[in-house]
Design a protein around this motif. Sequence first.
Motif, PDB file in Angstrom:
ATOM      1  N   GLN A  68       0.894   4.082  -2.873  1.00  0.00           N
ATOM      2  CA  GLN A  68       0.663   5.496  -2.582  1.00  0.00           C
ATOM      3  C   GLN A  68       1.729   6.371  -3.246  1.00  0.00           C
ATOM      4  O   GLN A  68       1.432   7.424  -3.793  1.00  0.00           O
ATOM      5  CB  GLN A  68       0.648   5.738  -1.079  1.00  0.00           C
ATOM      6  N   GLU A  91       0.831  -1.209   0.000  1.00  0.00           N
ATOM      7  CA  GLU A  91       0.000   0.000   0.000  1.00  0.00           C
ATOM      8  C   GLU A  91       0.866   1.261   0.000  1.00  0.00           C
ATOM      9  O   GLU A  91       0.560   2.235  -0.690  1.00  0.00           O
ATOM     10  CB  GLU A  91      -0.940   0.013   1.210  1.00  0.00           C
ATOM     11  N   ARG A  92       1.955   1.237   0.773  1.00  0.00           N
ATOM     12  CA  ARG A  92       2.860   2.387   0.795  1.00  0.00           C
ATOM     13  C   ARG A  92       3.500   2.609  -0.575  1.00  0.00           C
ATOM     14  O   ARG A  92       3.638   3.740  -1.041  1.00  0.00           O
ATOM     15  CB  ARG A  92       3.956   2.200   1.848  1.00  0.00           C
ATOM     16  N   ASN A 141       1.269   6.394  -7.048  1.00  0.00           N
ATOM     17  CA  ASN A 141       0.066   7.081  -7.498  1.00  0.00           C
ATOM     18  C   ASN A 141       0.241   8.592  -7.560  1.00  0.00           C
ATOM     19  O   ASN A 141      -0.674   9.298  -7.986  1.00  0.00           O
ATOM     20  CB  ASN A 141      -1.129   6.730  -6.600  1.00  0.00           C
ATOM     21  N   ARG A 142       1.389   9.081  -7.138  1.00  0.00           N
ATOM     22  CA  ARG A 142       1.652  10.514  -7.248  1.00  0.00           C
ATOM     23  C   ARG A 142       1.770  10.901  -8.717  1.00  0.00           C
ATOM     24  O   ARG A 142       2.319  10.160  -9.540  1.00  0.00           O
ATOM     25  CB  ARG A 142       2.932  10.881  -6.507  1.00  0.00           C
TER      26      ARG A 142
END
Length: 132
Positions: free
Chosen positions: A56, A52-53, A59-60
């Motif tokens: 994240q 998940e990290r 996804n930037r």
Amino acid sequence: MKKIRAYLSMLLITALVITSLPVAAAPAASPSSDLVSTQSALANDSGQADRERIHQLLNRADIQEALVEQGVDLDEVDARVAALSDSEAKQMATQLEELPAGAGVIGALFAVFVILLVTDILGLTDVYPFTR
């Protein structure tokens, strides 16, 4: 009457013995085969948290633009991150956290490039034509 009773008794005993043989011959299931240890459950949760990290960060918008500029398919990146083992995800998440501010984009791109390169060399994916 005694002959019929003796005959029925023998028939009933034979039927019970024959029907109980498959149950007695079946191997007993081990009781611990369905149990999951706490450590394995926590390891699975931490692996998912590491993924998940990574997601994240990937996804930037700036990182996605840089990946597209290098010709990397974003769906392929997501598939590869999902295919990482727990130890690989932990290692990548740790490396991404240790990067200094401002240098994170280049380091993250380099980490993604290395992961894609390794999986391409192993034949798991087909991203870079120069690995053939």
